[in-house]
Design a protein around this motif. Structure first.
Motif, PDB file in Angstrom:
ATOM      1  N   GLU A 164      -2.194 -42.452 -43.103  1.00  0.00           N
ATOM      2  CA  GLU A 164      -1.165 -41.410 -43.242  1.00  0.00           C
ATOM      3  C   GLU A 164      -0.079 -41.840 -44.225  1.00  0.00           C
ATOM      4  O   GLU A 164       0.428 -41.025 -44.990  1.00  0.00           O
ATOM      5  N   GLU A 165       0.233 -43.122 -44.205  1.00  0.00           N
ATOM      6  CA  GLU A 165       1.232 -43.639 -45.154  1.00  0.00           C
ATOM      7  C   GLU A 165       0.698 -43.508 -46.586  1.00  0.00           C
ATOM      8  O   GLU A 165       1.422 -43.115 -47.502  1.00  0.00           O
TER       9      GLU A 165
ATOM     10  N   ALA B 161      -1.442 -41.281 -47.568  1.00  0.00           N
ATOM     11  CA  ALA B 161      -1.392 -39.842 -47.887  1.00  0.00           C
ATOM     12  C   ALA B 161       0.017 -39.446 -48.323  1.00  0.00           C
ATOM     13  O   ALA B 161       0.207 -38.742 -49.325  1.00  0.00           O
ATOM     14  N   THR B 162       1.017 -39.931 -47.600  1.00  0.00           N
ATOM     15  CA  THR B 162       2.417 -39.604 -47.915  1.00  0.00           C
ATOM     16  C   THR B 162       2.791 -40.112 -49.306  1.00  0.00           C
ATOM     17  O   THR B 162       3.380 -39.389 -50.115  1.00  0.00           O
TER      18      THR B 162
ATOM     19  N   GLU C 276      -6.831 -37.266 -40.487  1.00  0.00           N
ATOM     20  CA  GLU C 276      -5.377 -37.392 -40.316  1.00  0.00           C
ATOM     21  C   GLU C 276      -4.665 -37.435 -41.670  1.00  0.00           C
ATOM     22  O   GLU C 276      -3.601 -36.832 -41.831  1.00  0.00           O
ATOM     23  N   ALA C 277      -5.264 -38.133 -42.629  1.00  0.00           N
ATOM     24  CA  ALA C 277      -4.657 -38.178 -43.967  1.00  0.00           C
ATOM     25  C   ALA C 277      -4.677 -36.780 -44.597  1.00  0.00           C
ATOM     26  O   ALA C 277      -3.707 -36.353 -45.231  1.00  0.00           O
TER      27      ALA C 277
ATOM     28  N   LYS D  93      -1.982 -34.733 -43.125  1.00  0.00           N
ATOM     29  CA  LYS D  93      -0.674 -35.182 -43.628  1.00  0.00           C
ATOM     30  C   LYS D  93      -0.378 -34.558 -44.995  1.00  0.00           C
ATOM     31  O   LYS D  93       0.727 -34.071 -45.241  1.00  0.00           O
TER      32      LYS D  93
ATOM     33  N   GLU E 182       0.488 -30.976 -44.532  1.00  0.00           N
ATOM     34  CA  GLU E 182       1.851 -30.845 -43.967  1.00  0.00           C
ATOM     35  C   GLU E 182       2.915 -31.025 -45.064  1.00  0.00           C
ATOM     36  O   GLU E 182       3.878 -30.273 -45.141  1.00  0.00           O
ATOM     37  N   LEU E 183       2.703 -32.025 -45.921  1.00  0.00           N
ATOM     38  CA  LEU E 183       3.711 -32.363 -46.941  1.00  0.00           C
ATOM     39  C   LEU E 183       3.692 -31.404 -48.126  1.00  0.00           C
ATOM     40  O   LEU E 183       4.712 -31.178 -48.761  1.00  0.00           O
TER      41      LEU E 183
END
Ligand code: MG
Length: 259
Positions: A137-138, A140-141, A164-165, A168, A171-172
């Motif tokens: 996820e990090e 992906a962010t 999950e990625a 993410k 979402e972003l």
């Protein structure tokens, strides 16, 4: 008369603007890790991206990992020259060159090169961390941030094996195109989660061809990996796939040319 001229002028301006914004090729050909095989150059190198652009592929795919100190680099395997990327610092990794003399590319370098043209899209694969989901996820962010910093959104479609990625990224950047690779979600589940489409293994799609129709009915895009066999390429084209990811872009162009 003046009004008519003004209208004509505005019309020209709008059509020119629309054209200059999107000159991306529409031929379904996605070069897997760039175009490298026929060229004898390293996968995921800046040179392989250059070659995919020269071939006018619709997209050039590349794989992204995060180093121990949080830098994003482009490489297929979890290791580079025997060094595990996730537990090695960027400085250490950069000491070891690719066989063509390039340094292992950063995402920033890759994106900067990609946005110098606008015929070939950049298919950005976020690799799932072997350490934790939180790290995926990090990554992906940081990936979304890197794309936004360079204003490269128009060029980039994301793909990932990490559900999950993928979530993410959605979402972003809800406008981002994100396709899922793992093959364990139905088209309906992907649609509900906000995905743009799937990019599934050719063997799975041969077993579940009904997923292609379901995806198309839901307005999802259909991509498949890694399709190097002419029979599979033809089958996917017959099924109406949107994209085909291949190590053999030249072969796929040849098949497309005969249709
Ligand atoms: Mg990949």
């Amino acid at each position: 008369m003046n009004k008519l001229l003004l209208f004509a002028f505005l019309f020209c301006l709008i059509s020119f603007g629309a054209k200059s914004q999107d000159n991306f090729s529409k031929n379904k050909v996605i070069a897997h890790r760039g175009a490298w095989k026929a060229q004898g150059i390293p996968q995921n190198s800046l040179a392989s991206l250059e070659q995919a652009v020269a071939l006018q592929c619709e997209g050039s795919e590349f794989d992204v990992w995060m180093t121990a100190d949080g830098k994003l680099v482009v490489n297929h395997d979890a290791d580079h020259e025997g060094l595990d990327i996730e537990t090695t610092t960027f400085k250490e990794l950069r000491k070891h060159k690719l066989p063509n003399g390039e340094k292992i590319p950063t995402v920033e370098e890759y994106l900067k090169k990609g946005i110098k043209q606008n015929g070939t899209k950049l298919i950005f694969e976020i690799k799932p961390s072997k350490i934790s989901t939180a790290r995926s996820e990090e990554l992906a962010t940081k990936s979304v941030a890197a794309v936004q910093k360079l204003k490269a959104e128009k060029w980039v479609d994301y793909i990932t094996f990490s559900y999950e990625a993928g979530l993410k990224v959605i979402e972003l950047d809800p406008a981002a195109n994100v396709a899922y690779l793992m093959g364990n979600k139905s088209p309906k589940e992907l649609k509900e989660a906000g995905f743009f489409g799937f990019d599934y293994n050719i063997k799975l799609l041969r077993e579940k061809p009904e997923w292609i129709k379901e995806a198309k009915d839901l307005g999802l895009t259909v991509n498949s990996w890694t399709v190097n066999n002419p029979e599979d390429m033809k089958w996917l084209l017959d099924q109406g796939a949107d994209f085909i990811t291949t190590d053999e872009p030249e072969l796929l162009f040849e098949i497309l040319g005969k249709r």
